[in-house]
Enzyme design. Structure first.
Site, PDB file in Angstrom:
ATOM      1  N   ASP A 270     107.470  78.547 -46.451  1.00 12.51           N
ATOM      2  CA  ASP A 270     108.179  77.967 -47.603  1.00 12.51           C
ATOM      3  C   ASP A 270     108.129  76.451 -47.505  1.00 12.51           C
ATOM      4  OD1 ASP A 270     108.869  80.230 -48.959  1.00 12.51           O
ATOM      5  OD2 ASP A 270     111.024  80.114 -48.564  1.00 12.51           O
TER       6      ASP A 270
ATOM      7  N   SER B  61      90.503  91.560 -44.889  1.00  9.78           N
ATOM      8  CA  SER B  61      90.068  92.592 -43.958  1.00  9.78           C
ATOM      9  C   SER B  61      90.186  93.957 -44.618  1.00  9.78           C
ATOM     10  CB  SER B  61      90.910  92.558 -42.675  1.00  9.78           C
ATOM     11  OG  SER B  61      92.206  92.050 -42.925  1.00  9.78           O
TER      12      SER B  61
ATOM     13  N   GLU C 132     101.733  78.011 -53.191  1.00 11.21           N
ATOM     14  CA  GLU C 132     102.955  77.385 -53.720  1.00 11.21           C
ATOM     15  C   GLU C 132     102.635  76.083 -54.451  1.00 11.21           C
ATOM     16  OE1 GLU C 132     106.519  76.812 -51.528  1.00 11.21           O
ATOM     17  OE2 GLU C 132     106.243  78.605 -50.298  1.00 11.21           O
TER      18      GLU C 132
ATOM     19  N   ASP D 160     104.870  86.557 -47.159  1.00 14.74           N
ATOM     20  CA  ASP D 160     105.267  85.205 -47.564  1.00 14.74           C
ATOM     21  C   ASP D 160     106.115  84.611 -46.440  1.00 14.74           C
ATOM     22  OD1 ASP D 160     105.873  82.872 -48.786  1.00 14.74           O
ATOM     23  OD2 ASP D 160     107.005  83.728 -50.450  1.00 14.74           O
TER      24      ASP D 160
END
Length: 822
Positions: A334, A259, A195, A331
Site C-alpha cells: 500500500d 506461473s 496503484e 495485495d
C-alpha cells in the site's frame, strides 16, 4: 615504397599476433574458473565426507552424513556454477551495484537503500527456527569454502565476469540468503505500479479507469473516489513516465510474477497416482534464475528447482509430497501520501499529530565518481520512496512524500523456515501447516501427496479497515487511521482448496475467490485468459497422465485470440469483392482469410500469430492514444478485458472508438479496419510482401540475455542465448512479449523452469530449465538445456542414489579438513 610496405606488413602481423595472444590469455584466465567436477577438496565446516554427484546435465545430487553437510555442499555447488549471479543478486538487494557498475545503477541503489530489504533480512535471521539457522549457516560455509578454494588455487576469481568488473568477493552470510528470498518479492511485485497507474488514469476524469483497468469478471466493486478529490492540491496533467534505474529488480506492471500449476488426485490419473505440474514464469536471463538440484536429507531425498543463493527447493518433490508455486497477486503493498508539516518538513502528519521521521544517512559508493550520501526516512507506514521511481511524482501533492507498506519489509520474516519445513513435509496437511510461517513473496502453494491434492495461498495478507479510503487500490492519506494496516488476516482465512470434489486444482494467477473487501485478497489478478484454456484442457479428459500435463504446459493456443478475433473482425470478414493483387485492400482480405481459418495456435512457424499480434497492438494504441495521451505508453501489452468491453459496448465502452479530436464519429469497425491496415503495412515493410512467408518465430525470439554483458558488442554474442519460440502473452506456454522497442514481439518472460511429478512412478518425473546449469559462458553446461527447453523436452531426475551414481558425469568429493589445514 617497398620498405614502407614491409614495415606495414610487419606492424599488421605484430598487431594480429598481439590480438591472438590477448585472446588466448583471456581464454586461459577465464577457463581457470571452470570448476573440475571430478576434484576432491579438503574443506572445513563439514562433519564427514560429502559427495556431489553430477549428472550429464550438470545436476548435482548431494549425499552427506548430516543435513548441515548437505546444505554446505549445496552452497558450494551453487558457488561453483553461479558465483557471479549470486554476487550480483546480493549487491542488488544491498543497494551496492554502483560500486561495480558506476552511476548507471545509482538510481536502483538509492531505491534499495531506502527500502532496506537487506536490513530486514539481517534482522530476520534471529526469527528463524534453530533447524533453519543451522541450514543457513551451513550453506554460507559451503559458499565461502568455494571462495577460499578459488583464492587458494588461483581459479580465475571464480567467474570470468570478475576480471571485467574488479570487485571484492565478500564471504556469504545467512542474511544474504534471506535477502535474496526478499528480492524475489520485488521481482514478482506489481501492486505499487498498479496503484500509481490507477491514480494517474483516474486523474484524467471521464471514468476511463473502469474500462482500461477493469475488474476481473465476478462480483462488482463499490465505486472509488476520484483520486484528485482526495488531494485538492494535486496539480492536473500527466507526467511522462520515469525510467527505472538500470538493473532494477522491480518489473513493469505487466511483467510481475506469473506461473501455471496443476494437480490431479489419483482418481483423475490414468496410472492411479497423483500428478503435479508447475512452471513459474520470470524474466529470461542467461543464466536462468533457476538451478536444478537433489538433496539427500535425513527426512528423505528432495529434488527440483532452487535459486542460487537460497538453500531451498522452491518447486519439486520428496518421496511423499510434490509442490509447486504460482504468484498469488495478494495485495500486500500500500502506498500512503504523507503530509509534511509546513513549519518543519522533517515531521509528518499522523492520527495523533505531527511526528518526526525516523532518519539515518547512507553513503553509496560509486565507481569512477564521488560517493553519494542520501537521507533515509521512515514513517509508521513504512519507508519514504524517492519521487523519481514508479512515477510517484505524478501523483504526489506538492510538498508531500509517499511511503510504502509492504509485507516483505517485515524484520521477523520466517519464510525461510517455512520453506525448509515444506521440503520435509510428508503430506498435503503438513505442507499447509508449514505455510503458516511464510510471509513474502505471497504464493499459491499447489500440493500433491500419495493420496490427494490441494492448494493454499501462503504469505501475509494485510488486514485493512472496511472504511479504507481507496481500498488499497490507489495511494491513500497516510494520516487517517482507516487507511493504516491493522495487522494481518489469520492464516486460516487464506484461500485454500483441499481435496476438491472434482479431483483437480489449477492456478494460472487467476482470480480464485470472490470475497468482499477487506477479505478479498486482491482486486488485481495476474491472469484472466490462460485459466480459460487450462480449464478446458483439464475438462476434456476424465483422467490425466504425465504426458497430458506436459501437453498442457507446452500448449500454445491463445484463448485471447480465439475470443477477440471474432469480436473485433465481425464486420470485416468476407465483405466486398476481391481486390486487385498488390493493393492494401487485397492484403487485408488475405490476412482476414488466414485469420478466419486459424485456430489461435501461436505457433512459431505460422504467419497468423504475427498478424493477430500486430493487429491487436495497433488497435489498442488507436483506441487509447487520444483519451490517455502519454499515459497510453503505460499499456504496452494487449488488455483483452478492455478490448472485449469496447467491442461489446459494455457500459458504453464503445466510446473509446470515436476519435475525440476529429469531427466525424468513428465506429469500432472503422478503427478495427484502419488498425489492421496499419499493422499489415508495418509487417510488409519488415518481412516482405509475401504474407504466407511471415513467421511468428522470427519476431518472437526468446531473449535469454546476460544481465550485465548482454548489450556489450562481441561479448553479447558469447553471453546471450536467442531462440525462435512459439507461445505468446496469453498462452499456457507463456512467452510474454517486450511490448516496446524495435521488436515489441520479442519473448522476454516465461517458464524458466518446468517440472512434472508423477507419484504413480516418481522416478519418471521430469524437469527442465531454460538455459543450463552453469553461469560460465565457456562451459558446455551454459546453454546445453536451452534447446531441450525450446523443443518442449525434459530431463528425468531420480531420487534413486544408485541411478544417480551409475550415470555420474563427475563426482566432487569433500573431505573434512584436518586441524592443521583449517
Amino acid at each position: 615504397m617497398f620498405t614502407l610496405f614491409r614495415w606495414m606488413v610487419r606492424l599488421v602481423t605484430l598487431a594480429l599476433v598481439a590480438l591472438v595472444l590477448v585472446g588466448l590469455g583471456a581464454w586461459y584466465f577465464a577457463s581457470r574458473s571452470l570448476p573440475d567436477y571430478n576434484a576432491s577438496y579438503s574443506v572445513s565446516g563439514i562433519s564427514a565426507p560429502v559427495e556431489i554427484v553430477r549428472s550429464t546435465e550438470d545436476v548435482p545430487h548431494i549425499f552427506g552424513k548430516t543435513d548441515a553437510d548437505v546444505f554446505f555442499a549445496l552452497g558450494l555447488a551453487h558457488a561453483q556454477d553461479r558465483l557471479w549471479q549470486m554476487t550480483v543478486l546480493r549487491r542488488t538487494v544491498q543497494g551496492r551495484l554502483s560500486e561495480v557498475f558506476g552511476a548507471e545503477t545509482l538510481k536502483t541503489d538509492e531505491l534499495m537503500r531506502r527500502l532496506d530489504l537487506y536490513g530486514a533480512a539481517v534482522k530476520s535471521v534471529a526469527a528463524q527456527d534453530e533447524q533453519t539457522k543451522a541450514a543457513l549457516e551451513a550453506y554460507a560455509r559451503g559458499v565461502n569454502a568455494w571462495i577460499e578454494q578459488v583464492n587458494k588455487g588461483a581459479l580465475g576469481r571464480g567467474a570470468p565476469e570478475f576480471f571485467l568488473f574488479k570487485a571484492d568477493i565478500a564471504y556469504w552470510t545467512p542474511a544474504d540468503s534471506i535477502a535474496i528470498l526478499k528480492l524475489l518479492a520485488a521481482e514478482t511485485a506489481s501492486q505499487v505500479q498498479t496503484e500509481v497507474l490507477r491514480a494517474r488514469v483516474s486523474m484524467l476524469g471521464q471514468n476511463w479507469v473502469k474500462d482500461i483497468l477493469p475488474d476481473v469478471p465476478g462480483a462488482g466493486t463499490a465505486a472509488l473516489p476520484d483520486y484528485a478529490s482526495l488531494f485538492p492540491g494535486l496539480p492536473p496533467g500527466v507526467k511522462l513516465a520515469d525510467a527505472e534505474g538500470a538493473m532494477s529488480p522491480f518489473p513493469p506492471r505487466d511483467f510481475a510474477g506469473a506461473s501455471n500449476a496443476i494437480a490431479a488426485a489419483p482418481r483423475r490419473s490414468a496410472a492411479g497416482g497423483t500428478l503435479l505440474a508447475n512452471d513459474p514464469h520470470m524474466a529470461f536471463t542467461a543464466p536462468s534464475w533457476w538451478y536444478l538440484a537433489r538433496l539427500e536429507l535425513s527426512s528423505g531425498g528432495v529434488i527440483g528447482a532452487t535459486i542460487p543463493g537460497i538453500p531451498l527447493v522452491l518447486s519439486g518433490r520428496n518421496p511423499r509430497l510434490g509442490w509447486g508455486i504460482t504468484s498469488a497477486h495478494v495485495d500486500d503493498q500500500d502506498l500512503h501520501i504523507e503530509e509534511l508539516n509546513p513549519a518543519d518538513p522533517e515531521r509528518y502528519r499522523t492520527p495523533d499529530g505531527w511526528k518526526a521521521f525516523d532518519t539515518r544517512r547512507a553513503i553509496i559508493e560509486v565507481k569512477d565518481a564521488q560517493p553519494v550520501t542520501i537521507t533515509l526516512r521512515w514513517t509508521d507506514n513504512g519507508p519514504v520512496l524517492p519521487a523519481g521511481h514508479f512515477n510517484l511524482a505524478a501523483i504526489t501533492p506538492p510538498g508531500d512524500v509517499v511511503s510504502l507498506n509492504w509485507t516483505a519489509l517485515d524484520p521477523a520474516d520466517t519464510s525461510m523456515s517455512a520453506g525448509l519445513a515444506l521440503m520435509q513435509a510428508g503430506s498435503v496437511e503438513a505442507a499447509v501447516a508449514a505455510g503458516e510461517r511464510y510471509i513474502a513473496p505471497a504464493e499459491n502453494l499447489i500440493l500433491a501427496d500419495e493420496k490427494g491434492v490441494g492448494m493454499v495461498t501462503i504469505g501475509a495478507i494485510p488486514a485493512r479497515d472496511p472504511g479504507h479510503t481507496t481500498q488499497g487500490r490507489m495511494p491513500s492519506p497516510g494520516w487517517e487511521t482507516v487507511n493504516r494496516w491493522q495487522g494481518r488476516l489469520p492464516y486460516a482465512d487464506n484461500p485454500r482448496f483441499l481435496n476438491p470434489e472434482g479431483g483437480i486444482v489449477i492456478n494460472t494467477n487467476n482470480k480464485m475467490i470472490d470475497r468482499p473487501f477487506p477479505y478479498n485478497v486482491s482486486f488485481d489478478w495476474g491472469d484472466s485468459q490462460r485459466v480459460l484454456r487450462l480449464t478446458r484442457l483439464m475438462g476434456e479428459r476424465e483422467v490425466h497422465s504425465r504426458e497430458s500435463f506436459i501437453s498442457a504446459q507446452l500448449d500454445t493456443v491463445s484463448p485471447a485470440a480465439r475470443n477477440l478475433l471474432p469480436l473485433v473482425g465481425k464486420d470485416l470478414w468476407f465483405t466486398g469483392e476481391a481486390a486487385p493483387e498488390g493493393t492494401p485492400e487485397r492484403l487485408r482480405q488475405r490476412a482476414l482469410e488466414l485469420l478466419a481459418a486459424w485456430d489461435g495456435d501461436m505457433n512459431e512457424h505460422l504467419p497468423e500469430p504475427l498478424i493477430y499480434a500486430a493487429w491487436m497492438r495497433h488497435l489498442q494504441n488507436r483506441l487509447i492514444r487520444d483519451e490517455l495521451g502519454p499515459l497510453a505508453n503505460e499499456f504496452p501489452h494487449l488488455e483483452p478485458l478492455f478490448i472485449e468491453r469496447v467491442f461489446r459496448n459494455t457500459e458504453g465502452a464503445s466510446r473509446w472508438c470515436d476519435v475525440m479530436q476529429s469531427a466525424p464519429v468513428e465506429t469500432c469497425t472503422d478503427i478495427a479496419r484502419i488498425s489492421l491496415d496499419e499493422a499489415l503495412l508495418e509487417l510488409k515493410a519488415k518481412y516482405g510482401p509475401n504474407i504466407e512467408s511471415w513467421r511468428w518465430g522470427d519476431a518472437h525470439e526468446a531473449l535469454h540475455d546476460h544481465a550485465v554483458l548482454g548489450k556489450t558488442p562481441i561479448l553479447n554474442w558469447l553471453m546471450n542465448i536467442r531462440q525462435s519460440t512459439s507461445g505468446g502473452d496469453f498462452t499456457l506456454n507463456r512467452g510474454l512479449t517486450s511490448g516496446t522497442g524495435a521488436n515489441p514481439f520479442a519473448n522476454v518472460n516465461g517458464a524458466g523452469y518446468r517440472g512434472v511429478y508423477d507419484f504413480a512412478d516418481p522416478d519418471s518425473s521430469v524437469f527442465i530449465i531454460a538455459t543450463g546449469q552453469s553461469g560460465h559462458p565457456l562451459s558446455r553446461h551454459y546453454d546445453d538445456l536451452s534447446d531441450l527447453w525450446r523443443r518442449g523436452e525434459y530431463i528425468p531426475m531420480s531420487l534413486d542414489p544408485d541411478l544417480a551414481r551409475a550415470a555420474a558425469a563427475g563426482i566432487t568429493r569433500l573431505e573434512p579438513a584436518a586441524p592443521d589445514d583449517k
